[in-house]
Design a protein around this motif. Structure first.
Motif, PDB file in Angstrom:
ATOM      1  N   GLY A 481       4.916 -32.799 -16.470  1.00 41.64           N
ATOM      2  CA  GLY A 481       5.257 -32.044 -15.378  1.00 41.64           C
ATOM      3  C   GLY A 481       6.640 -31.228 -15.763  1.00 41.64           C
ATOM      4  N   TYR A 482       7.511 -32.052 -16.431  1.00 39.83           N
ATOM      5  CA  TYR A 482       9.001 -31.467 -16.795  1.00 39.83           C
ATOM      6  C   TYR A 482       9.113 -30.781 -18.118  1.00 39.83           C
ATOM      7  N   ARG A 483       8.303 -30.746 -18.994  1.00 40.25           N
ATOM      8  CA  ARG A 483       8.025 -29.898 -20.140  1.00 40.25           C
ATOM      9  C   ARG A 483       9.400 -30.144 -21.104  1.00 40.25           C
ATOM     10  N   VAL A 484       9.762 -31.316 -21.491  1.00 35.53           N
ATOM     11  CA  VAL A 484      10.794 -31.675 -21.952  1.00 35.53           C
ATOM     12  C   VAL A 484      10.569 -31.343 -23.547  1.00 35.53           C
ATOM     13  N   GLY A 485      11.859 -30.825 -24.031  1.00 33.17           N
ATOM     14  CA  GLY A 485      11.795 -30.473 -25.774  1.00 33.17           C
ATOM     15  C   GLY A 485      12.885 -31.468 -26.052  1.00 33.17           C
ATOM     16  N   GLY A 486      12.736 -31.876 -27.377  1.00 29.70           N
ATOM     17  CA  GLY A 486      13.965 -32.791 -28.010  1.00 29.70           C
ATOM     18  C   GLY A 486      13.828 -32.993 -29.283  1.00 29.70           C
ATOM     19  N   LYS A 487      15.056 -33.559 -29.800  1.00 31.64           N
ATOM     20  CA  LYS A 487      15.099 -33.943 -31.042  1.00 31.64           C
ATOM     21  C   LYS A 487      15.772 -35.472 -31.365  1.00 31.64           C
ATOM     22  N   PHE A 505      23.682 -45.176 -35.647  1.00 37.81           N
ATOM     23  CA  PHE A 505      23.956 -44.358 -34.476  1.00 37.81           C
ATOM     24  C   PHE A 505      23.145 -43.501 -34.386  1.00 37.81           C
ATOM     25  N   ASN A 506      22.409 -43.839 -33.059  1.00 38.51           N
ATOM     26  CA  ASN A 506      21.163 -43.178 -32.800  1.00 38.51           C
ATOM     27  C   ASN A 506      21.347 -42.202 -31.436  1.00 38.51           C
ATOM     28  N   ALA A 507      20.435 -40.972 -31.751  1.00 40.66           N
ATOM     29  CA  ALA A 507      21.008 -40.042 -30.623  1.00 40.66           C
ATOM     30  C   ALA A 507      19.466 -39.430 -30.368  1.00 40.66           C
ATOM     31  N   PHE A 508      19.403 -38.820 -28.970  1.00 37.00           N
ATOM     32  CA  PHE A 508      18.250 -37.841 -28.459  1.00 37.00           C
ATOM     33  C   PHE A 508      18.848 -36.800 -27.920  1.00 37.00           C
ATOM     34  N   LEU A 509      18.416 -35.425 -28.409  1.00 35.08           N
ATOM     35  CA  LEU A 509      18.807 -34.311 -27.906  1.00 35.08           C
ATOM     36  C   LEU A 509      17.770 -33.505 -27.023  1.00 35.08           C
ATOM     37  N   ALA A 510      17.961 -33.413 -25.635  1.00 40.82           N
ATOM     38  CA  ALA A 510      16.716 -33.022 -25.003  1.00 40.82           C
ATOM     39  C   ALA A 510      17.068 -31.730 -23.984  1.00 40.82           C
ATOM     40  N   SER A 511      16.288 -30.973 -24.015  1.00 37.84           N
ATOM     41  CA  SER A 511      16.466 -29.873 -22.971  1.00 37.84           C
ATOM     42  C   SER A 511      15.181 -29.709 -22.079  1.00 37.84           C
ATOM     43  N   VAL A 521      20.329 -32.590 -21.975  1.00 35.20           N
ATOM     44  CA  VAL A 521      20.734 -34.021 -21.719  1.00 35.20           C
ATOM     45  C   VAL A 521      20.761 -34.693 -23.411  1.00 35.20           C
ATOM     46  N   LEU A 522      21.942 -35.362 -23.749  1.00 38.75           N
ATOM     47  CA  LEU A 522      22.135 -35.839 -24.920  1.00 38.75           C
ATOM     48  C   LEU A 522      22.382 -37.385 -24.712  1.00 38.75           C
ATOM     49  N   VAL A 523      21.748 -38.275 -25.330  1.00 39.23           N
ATOM     50  CA  VAL A 523      22.116 -39.683 -24.961  1.00 39.23           C
ATOM     51  C   VAL A 523      22.410 -40.314 -26.627  1.00 39.23           C
ATOM     52  N   VAL A 524      23.367 -41.131 -26.943  1.00 40.63           N
ATOM     53  CA  VAL A 524      23.708 -41.780 -27.872  1.00 40.63           C
ATOM     54  C   VAL A 524      23.645 -43.033 -27.653  1.00 40.63           C
ATOM     55  N   LEU A 525      23.479 -44.094 -28.802  1.00 39.28           N
ATOM     56  CA  LEU A 525      23.382 -45.481 -28.581  1.00 39.28           C
ATOM     57  C   LEU A 525      24.051 -45.769 -30.105  1.00 39.28           C
ATOM     58  N   ASP A 526      25.225 -46.585 -29.849  1.00 36.76           N
ATOM     59  CA  ASP A 526      26.045 -47.140 -30.899  1.00 36.76           C
ATOM     60  C   ASP A 526      25.590 -48.561 -31.498  1.00 36.76           C
ATOM     61  N   GLU A 527      24.969 -48.600 -32.656  1.00 34.10           N
ATOM     62  CA  GLU A 527      24.333 -49.818 -33.121  1.00 34.10           C
ATOM     63  C   GLU A 527      23.350 -50.600 -32.277  1.00 34.10           C
ATOM     64  N   PRO A 528      22.480 -49.934 -32.001  1.00 39.32           N
ATOM     65  CA  PRO A 528      21.380 -50.490 -31.077  1.00 39.32           C
ATOM     66  C   PRO A 528      20.548 -51.538 -32.102  1.00 39.32           C
ATOM     67  N   ASN A 529      19.895 -52.426 -31.455  1.00 40.73           N
ATOM     68  CA  ASN A 529      19.018 -53.529 -32.176  1.00 40.73           C
ATOM     69  C   ASN A 529      17.457 -53.078 -31.538  1.00 40.73           C
ATOM     70  N   PRO A 530      16.390 -53.832 -32.410  1.00 39.04           N
ATOM     71  CA  PRO A 530      15.112 -53.719 -31.959  1.00 39.04           C
ATOM     72  C   PRO A 530      14.983 -54.397 -30.580  1.00 39.04           C
ATOM     73  N   ALA A 547      16.850 -41.186 -22.636  1.00 39.82           N
ATOM     74  CA  ALA A 547      16.771 -39.846 -22.145  1.00 39.82           C
ATOM     75  C   ALA A 547      15.819 -39.657 -21.312  1.00 39.82           C
ATOM     76  N   SER A 548      14.430 -39.889 -21.556  1.00 40.90           N
ATOM     77  CA  SER A 548      13.424 -39.693 -20.686  1.00 40.90           C
ATOM     78  C   SER A 548      13.683 -40.202 -19.306  1.00 40.90           C
ATOM     79  N   ASN A 549      14.423 -41.767 -19.189  1.00 40.58           N
ATOM     80  CA  ASN A 549      14.508 -42.274 -17.926  1.00 40.58           C
ATOM     81  C   ASN A 549      15.632 -41.422 -17.196  1.00 40.58           C
ATOM     82  N   VAL A 550      16.677 -40.633 -17.929  1.00 40.94           N
ATOM     83  CA  VAL A 550      17.597 -40.075 -17.230  1.00 40.94           C
ATOM     84  C   VAL A 550      16.969 -38.782 -16.621  1.00 40.94           C
ATOM     85  N   ILE A 551      16.150 -38.045 -17.387  1.00 40.45           N
ATOM     86  CA  ILE A 551      15.587 -36.928 -16.930  1.00 40.45           C
ATOM     87  C   ILE A 551      14.622 -37.099 -15.633  1.00 40.45           C
ATOM     88  N   SER A 552      13.906 -38.075 -15.947  1.00 44.65           N
ATOM     89  CA  SER A 552      13.051 -38.388 -14.835  1.00 44.65           C
ATOM     90  C   SER A 552      13.589 -38.574 -13.478  1.00 44.65           C
TER      91      SER A 552
END
Length: 575
Positions: A481-487, A505-511, A521-530, A547-552
């Motif tokens: 329903g929210y038609r998210v695009g991201g990288k 250093f992980n990131a997800f860039l969404a619009s 919406v840009l979310v970054v995580l510094d040294e995440p683990n499994p 990022a999906s949780n934030v947008i919803s």
């Protein structure tokens, strides 16, 4: 013989003896005499005590009064009123509250030793030789304790010490605490802004107002920010949860209006409480969102692909051979999950091919890449109001190898806020708008915007962003329903001069909504683990769902309504 005195006869002597015995007996005090003596002594003692008290009262009456200028200057210095800071909906982010501070006038202190001892019963840290020396000096005014509680004030008041007093001053209070700390900032003990927006308004006008003697102005207009406190709380909450879930050492996030440049939310973790600003001295509690720079990894492929398409040297229908690693400058560039075949431009993007993206960048060339990155704002300090803004770290020299590595986000370090600003230009039709923390209309934003991309390039990039969420590395960010695009972007961190295989250093860039983008919406995580054993730790597995949780959660707050139709059908059947 002359007349000599006659001697008393024996009978006369006997007659005198009883009188002498009676005289000796009268010299011994009677009980009445003892009582009288004690009464006189008591009265003398009372006269002495009350005489001393009276003398001291006279001394106090004749003593030099407190210097009004000294107290007035102290009052002006500490009571500098500050305007409330509110969010875009009028919710208070920072306000003044009244508190008392303890001072002394040493010239009016009667007994410094006694005063020190008594003050130490309320404030143990004041029962020292240093305090005694202050109180024994001849100064007109000295601070003893700033910002004390009402209970402490009452306790000192009951001591009844002359020369000890209280001044009422303004203390800054931040109702939302940690969630807004890095944006709103904080003040020092004198209520002067030293970080964040608090510092900005002091530097712009408030500091001058205080210097001109308007420190007591009580009715300053509130300062309205672009922050939406509801969105800020959501971003802060989701970053906190993600840090715990993926045992990351840090996180940061930005929510921006792509059409105005307004920063709707910005957070960084670990955070600090502006009500206790000493926490900000912890080196681990740096502002990762704007005051730190990172290699942003494959999120930079958004810019590399936009650069290639906008240059006209690459078209959406072109293909690049990614069947083998790319060898250049004595180094070999690999794909993380290579397809080992020829890839179209959309496939290069959704499969996040380092080889294909590097070849796109080489087609544009070194000079073209530098010009594009400068044009889109990634080679300069972000122009915004927040004082804590880091400059990018750029390659010392540009070569073909640098051109390739920069295309997928290595060899160049920028802040997440800079990334969000430039990505907004890619999403909004090609207009670079400086980010702001103060309200701005779309009309004003358009007037100050700089065109950096063609409209067609922006349209094609929005197509690729949506395709990546539907079929590529960003599928965990899809929200019906929210038609998210991201990288996604997964960058290996540099440790001791080498890229580490297990620190990222992980990131997800969404619009969204991607057909007419309103927010980024840009979310970054510094040294995440499994999240659990046997699962990877790439951005698609942690930053994307965060990022999906934030947008919803924020989309309904921002008035973005879900739409359930077949708008995505052409994209889904195009590959």
């Amino acid at each position: 013989m002359p007349n000599a005195p006659s001697l008393p006869t024996a009978s006369k002597l006997r007659a005198l003896l009883p009188w002498r015995r009676r005289a000796v007996r009268r010299e011994k005090p009677s009980p009445g005499d003892t009582t009288r003596s004690r009464l006189i002594l008591a009265m003398g003692a009372f006269v002495l005590v009350y005489g001393t008290i009276g003398a001291r009262l006279v001394q106090f009456g004749l003593a030099e009064p407190a210097d009004p200028a000294v107290l007035g200057n102290a009052q002006a210095a500490i009571a500098a009123a500050r305007p409330d800071i509110v969010d875009r909906n009028g919710e208070i982010l920072a306000t003044d509250i009244k508190t008392a501070s303890l001072y002394a006038e040493p010239r009016r202190i009667v007994d410094p030793d006694e005063a020190t001892e008594l003050l130490g019963t309320v404030f143990p840290e004041l029962g020292t030789d240093a305090t005694r020396q202050k109180l024994a000096s001849r100064q007109g005014f000295v601070w003893l304790k700033r910002e004390i509680t009402p209970q402490q004030q009452e306790a000192v008041h009951k001591l009844g010490l002359p020369g000890i007093g209280f001044l009422s001053e303004s203390k800054r209070f931040y109702p939302s605490g940690r969630s807004v700390g890095y944006v709103v900032g904080h003040v020092n003990i004198d209520n002067q802004g030293i970080a964040g927006i608090e510092k900005y308004i002091d530097d712009q006008w408030l500091g001058d107002l205080h210097k001109l003697g308007f420190a007591m102005t009580p009715n300053l207009e509130p300062i309205k920010l672009t922050l939406d406190l509801r969105v800020q709380h959501v971003l802060h909450d989701e970053l906190s949860s993600a840090m715990e879930r993926y045992t990351a050492i840090g996180a940061a996030g930005v929510v921006m209006n792509v059409k105005t440049g307004e920063v709707v939310a910005m957070a960084s973790m670990p955070d600090y409480d502006p009500n206790n600003p000493v926490e900000a001295l912890d080196p681990n509690k740096m502002n990762r969102a704007s005051a730190a720079v990172f290699e942003m990894g494959s999120t930079f492929k958004l810019f590399a692909t936009a650069m290639a398409l906008d240059s006209g040297k690459v078209r959406l229908t072109d293909s690049f051979d990614a069947s083998a690693p790319l060898r250049i400058g004595g180094f070999t560039i690999h794909d993380f999950h290579g397809k080992h075949r020829v890839l179209t431009v959309p496939e290069v993007f959704i499969y996040s091919s380092n080889v294909g993206t590097g070849k796109e960048a080489l087609r544009v060339g070194q000079a073209g890449q530098q010009e594009f990155l400068r044009r889109i704002g990634l080679m300069d300090k972000v122009p915004t109001e927040l004082p804590e803004i880091a400059r990018p770290i750029l390659p010392k020299r540009w070569s073909d190898l640098v051109t390739v590595t920069v295309s997928f986000g290595h060899g160049i370090s920028v802040s997440p806020l800079a990334t969000a600003m430039s990505a907004s230009a890619v999403m909004n039709g090609g207009l670079l708008i400086p980010p702001t923390f103060f309200p701005r209309s779309e009309e004003k934003a358009r007037l100050m915007a700089t065109r950096v991309l063609k409209q067609q390039t922006s349209d094609e990039m929005r197509y690729l962003m949506r395709l990546n969420v539907l079929k590529g590395s960003g599928t965990r960010a899809n929200i019906p329903g929210y038609r998210v695009g991201g990288k996604t972007g997964t960058a290996e961190k540099v440790v001791n001069g080498r890229y580490s295989a297990n620190k990222r250093f992980n990131a997800f860039l969404a619009s969204f909504p991607i057909d007419d983008p309103q927010y980024l919406v840009l979310v970054v995580l510094d040294e995440p683990n499994p999240e659990k054993p046997g699962v990877g730790a790439t951005a698609g597995l942690n930053a994307a769902p965060t990022a999906s949780n934030v947008i919803s959660r924020i989309a309904p707050m921002l008035g973005v309504m879900p739409r359930f139709d077949d708008a995505d059908r052409p994209l889904m059947v195009s590959f």
